[in-house]
Design an enzyme around this catalytic site. Structure first.
Site, PDB file in Angstrom:
ATOM      1  N   TYR A  26      38.005  40.230 107.770  1.00  0.00           N
ATOM      2  CA  TYR A  26      37.583  41.405 107.015  1.00  0.00           C
ATOM      3  C   TYR A  26      36.688  42.327 107.832  1.00  0.00           C
ATOM      4  O   TYR A  26      36.705  43.540 107.638  1.00  0.00           O
ATOM      5  CB  TYR A  26      36.817  40.981 105.747  1.00  0.00           C
ATOM      6  CG  TYR A  26      37.714  40.676 104.572  1.00  0.00           C
ATOM      7  CD1 TYR A  26      38.666  39.662 104.642  1.00  0.00           C
ATOM      8  CD2 TYR A  26      37.605  41.396 103.393  1.00  0.00           C
ATOM      9  CE1 TYR A  26      39.474  39.381 103.562  1.00  0.00           C
ATOM     10  CE2 TYR A  26      38.413  41.116 102.303  1.00  0.00           C
ATOM     11  CZ  TYR A  26      39.344  40.111 102.390  1.00  0.00           C
ATOM     12  OH  TYR A  26      40.149  39.838 101.325  1.00  0.00           O
ATOM     13  N   LYS A  38      42.552  26.357 109.628  1.00  0.00           N
ATOM     14  CA  LYS A  38      43.883  26.319 110.246  1.00  0.00           C
ATOM     15  C   LYS A  38      43.682  25.833 111.678  1.00  0.00           C
ATOM     16  O   LYS A  38      43.997  26.524 112.660  1.00  0.00           O
ATOM     17  CB  LYS A  38      44.527  27.720 110.170  1.00  0.00           C
ATOM     18  CG  LYS A  38      45.995  27.771 110.577  1.00  0.00           C
ATOM     19  CD  LYS A  38      46.952  27.103 109.597  1.00  0.00           C
ATOM     20  CE  LYS A  38      48.380  27.144 110.127  1.00  0.00           C
ATOM     21  NZ  LYS A  38      49.320  26.344 109.312  1.00  0.00           N
ATOM     22  N   ASP A  61      39.945  34.435  99.950  1.00  0.00           N
ATOM     23  CA  ASP A  61      40.484  35.495  99.101  1.00  0.00           C
ATOM     24  C   ASP A  61      41.786  35.028  98.455  1.00  0.00           C
ATOM     25  O   ASP A  61      41.990  35.163  97.248  1.00  0.00           O
ATOM     26  CB  ASP A  61      40.726  36.762  99.944  1.00  0.00           C
ATOM     27  CG  ASP A  61      41.319  37.879  99.112  1.00  0.00           C
ATOM     28  OD1 ASP A  61      40.819  38.124  97.995  1.00  0.00           O
ATOM     29  OD2 ASP A  61      42.298  38.510  99.568  1.00  0.00           O
ATOM     30  N   ASP A 106      47.474  25.858 104.524  1.00  0.00           N
ATOM     31  CA  ASP A 106      48.765  25.806 103.826  1.00  0.00           C
ATOM     32  C   ASP A 106      48.834  24.577 102.914  1.00  0.00           C
ATOM     33  O   ASP A 106      49.291  24.653 101.768  1.00  0.00           O
ATOM     34  CB  ASP A 106      49.945  25.880 104.810  1.00  0.00           C
ATOM     35  CG  ASP A 106      49.804  24.947 106.005  1.00  0.00           C
ATOM     36  OD1 ASP A 106      48.726  24.323 106.168  1.00  0.00           O
ATOM     37  OD2 ASP A 106      50.769  24.838 106.782  1.00  0.00           O
ATOM     38  N   ASP A 137      42.520  33.458  94.186  1.00  0.00           N
ATOM     39  CA  ASP A 137      43.459  34.008  93.194  1.00  0.00           C
ATOM     40  C   ASP A 137      44.347  32.879  92.674  1.00  0.00           C
ATOM     41  O   ASP A 137      44.646  32.799  91.477  1.00  0.00           O
ATOM     42  CB  ASP A 137      44.346  35.117  93.796  1.00  0.00           C
ATOM     43  CG  ASP A 137      43.749  36.509  93.597  1.00  0.00           C
ATOM     44  OD1 ASP A 137      42.508  36.611  93.488  1.00  0.00           O
ATOM     45  OD2 ASP A 137      44.521  37.488  93.550  1.00  0.00           O
TER      46      ASP A 137
HETATM   47  C1  IPM Z   1      38.184  39.861  95.950  1.00  0.00           C
HETATM   48  C2  IPM Z   1      38.980  41.128  96.102  1.00  0.00           C
HETATM   49  C3  IPM Z   1      38.421  41.946  97.248  1.00  0.00           C
HETATM   50  C4  IPM Z   1      38.560  41.122  98.511  1.00  0.00           C
HETATM   51  C5  IPM Z   1      39.063  43.338  97.433  1.00  0.00           C
HETATM   52  C6  IPM Z   1      38.913  44.172  96.192  1.00  0.00           C
HETATM   53  C7  IPM Z   1      38.529  44.056  98.633  1.00  0.00           C
HETATM   54  O1  IPM Z   1      40.318  40.823  96.267  1.00  0.00           O
HETATM   55  O2  IPM Z   1      36.963  39.952  95.707  1.00  0.00           O
HETATM   56  O3  IPM Z   1      38.755  38.777  96.065  1.00  0.00           O
HETATM   57  O4  IPM Z   1      39.615  41.118  99.162  1.00  0.00           O
HETATM   58  O5  IPM Z   1      37.600  40.432  98.865  1.00  0.00           O
HETATM   59 MG    MG Z   2      40.779  38.766  96.121  1.00  0.00          MG
END
Ligand code: IPM
Ligand code: MG
Length: 363
Positions: free
Chosen positions: A142, A192, A248, A224, A252
């Site tokens: 990032y 990794k 990240d 993975d 999710d």
């Molecule tokens: C998160 C989001 C952010 C990230 C975006 C909005 C930049 O996806 O907080 O997970 O990638 O960190």
């Molecule tokens: Mg995210």
């Protein structure tokens, strides 16, 4: 009466709607426990671009630094989605994290026993899932330099840099091991190491720091495999620690264990004081969800639970935090659900009503 300065940044999409419900909950906490929360509000993200031409103003960062905590809604939307744009709504969250030095992102994943059947995964796989993902937040791909795009004779090119220093890995490992000590004493470090140099370094340092915590079990997973095991044996995890990009993606995925992203709060922390508190940024992990914004469909629970984490981790108000979490549990137990988590037989309610239900259950 102790007064706590809090910077509120609702942002875009459903950010303002869910923020309103979190503030409603905090309002009830103030009255019940006799605290004074002193709010300051700032326009950020896409709304900031519209108003000021930038997603995050230096003034906003200065205000954040002068506060005990930042309550952050969500940023982004189709209006500002041009991938070539120089200013992007995401600059707001990335800038806050970096400029406030919030290197540790805690994303707890708890599957509510009453919501076991609301996930896309089988209840018997999910049962007992209660983990925290710790995502390194200010390093890696990032922020690594160089980061750029350019034109060359052979066409367009781009580069992002994955770099980690020993210091960055050491400090995030300590966060993981210390948290594990307060929980089930297990750390899963995700890397990794079979391909990446940073992954080898990550694993090496995980082992070194782990020696200082002989009471905590340390396991390593390649990223993975971790993605797979999260779906296969989620209940076996306690604390999972990983670098920025992997975190990240995995969070999710992990959010879906809990049925919906609308249930997942997060805390982003920097250096702590002796009493364990320190400035933090608290945000739901769901985004701005522009497709449902303004329709009363958004689930405010992730934002409300983020406010609870703020009380616990930046304000040192444990009883107040626990009271909010119990009120959220009670609303779920009583059968209320927003559309994103509505199974069969649920009372489906809108954003405002869910906020009311939680506030009422606070007492
Ligand atoms: C998160 C989001 C952010 C990230 C975006 C909005 C930049 O996806 O907080 O997970 O990638 O960190
Ligand atoms: Mg995210």
């Amino acid at each position: 009466m102790p007064s706590f300065k809090i910077l509120v940044t609702p942002g875009d999409g459903i950010g303002p709607e869910v923020m309103e419900e979190a503030l409603k909950t905090l309002g009830r906490v103030q009255r019940m426990f006799g605290h004074e929360f002193e709010y300051d509000e700032e326009t950020i993200g896409g709304a900031g671009i519209d108003k000021y031409g930038v997603a995050l103003r230096p003034e906003t960062v200065a205000k954040a630094k002068a506060s005990r905590a930042v309550l952050f809604g969500a940023v982004g939307g189709p209006k500002w989605d041009d991938p070539k744009a120089i200013v992007r709504p995401e600059d707001a969250i990335l800038g806050m994290r970096k400029q406030l030095g919030l290197f540790a992102n805690l994303r707890p994943v708890r599957v509510h026993p009453l919501m076991l059947s609301d996930s896309t995964l089988k209840p018997e796989v999910l049962e007992g899932t209660d983990m925290v993902v710790i995502r390194e937040l200010t390093g890696g791909l990032y922020f690594g330099q160089p980061k750029k795009r350019w034109e060359s004779a052979s066409g367009r090119q781009g580069v992002d840099t994955l770099r980690y220093s020993e210091k960055e890995i050491v400090r995030i490992m300590h966060v993981a091991f210390q948290l594990a000590r307060q929980r089930r004493k297990k750390v899963t470090s995700v890397d990794k190491a079979n391909v990446l140099r940073t992954g080898q370094l990550w694993r090496e340092i995980a082992v070194e720091v782990g020696k200082e915590y002989p009471d905590v079990a340390l396991e390593h997973l390649l990223v993975d495999a971790a993605a797979m095991q999260l779906l296969r044996r989620p209940a076996s995890f306690d604390v999972m620690v990983t670098e920025n990009m992997f975190g990240d993606i995995l969070t999710d995925e992990a959010a879906m264990l809990a049925g919906s992203m609308g249930m997942m709060p997060s805390a982003s922390l920097g250096k702590r004081r002796k009493d364990g508190t320190g400035i933090g940024l608290y945000e739901p992990i769901h985004g701005s969800a522009p497709d449902i914004a303004g329709q009363g469909k958004a689930n405010p629970l992730a934002m409300i639970l983020s406010a609870a984490m703020m009380l616990r981790l930046s304000l040192g108000l444990e009883a107040e935090a626990a009271a909010i979490e119990e009120a959220v549990d009670a609303a779920i137990r009583d059968g209320y659900r927003t559309p994103d988590i509505a199974g069969t037989g649920a009372h489906v309610v809108n954003t405002t009503k869910m906020g009311d239900l939680v506030a009422e259950r606070l007492g």
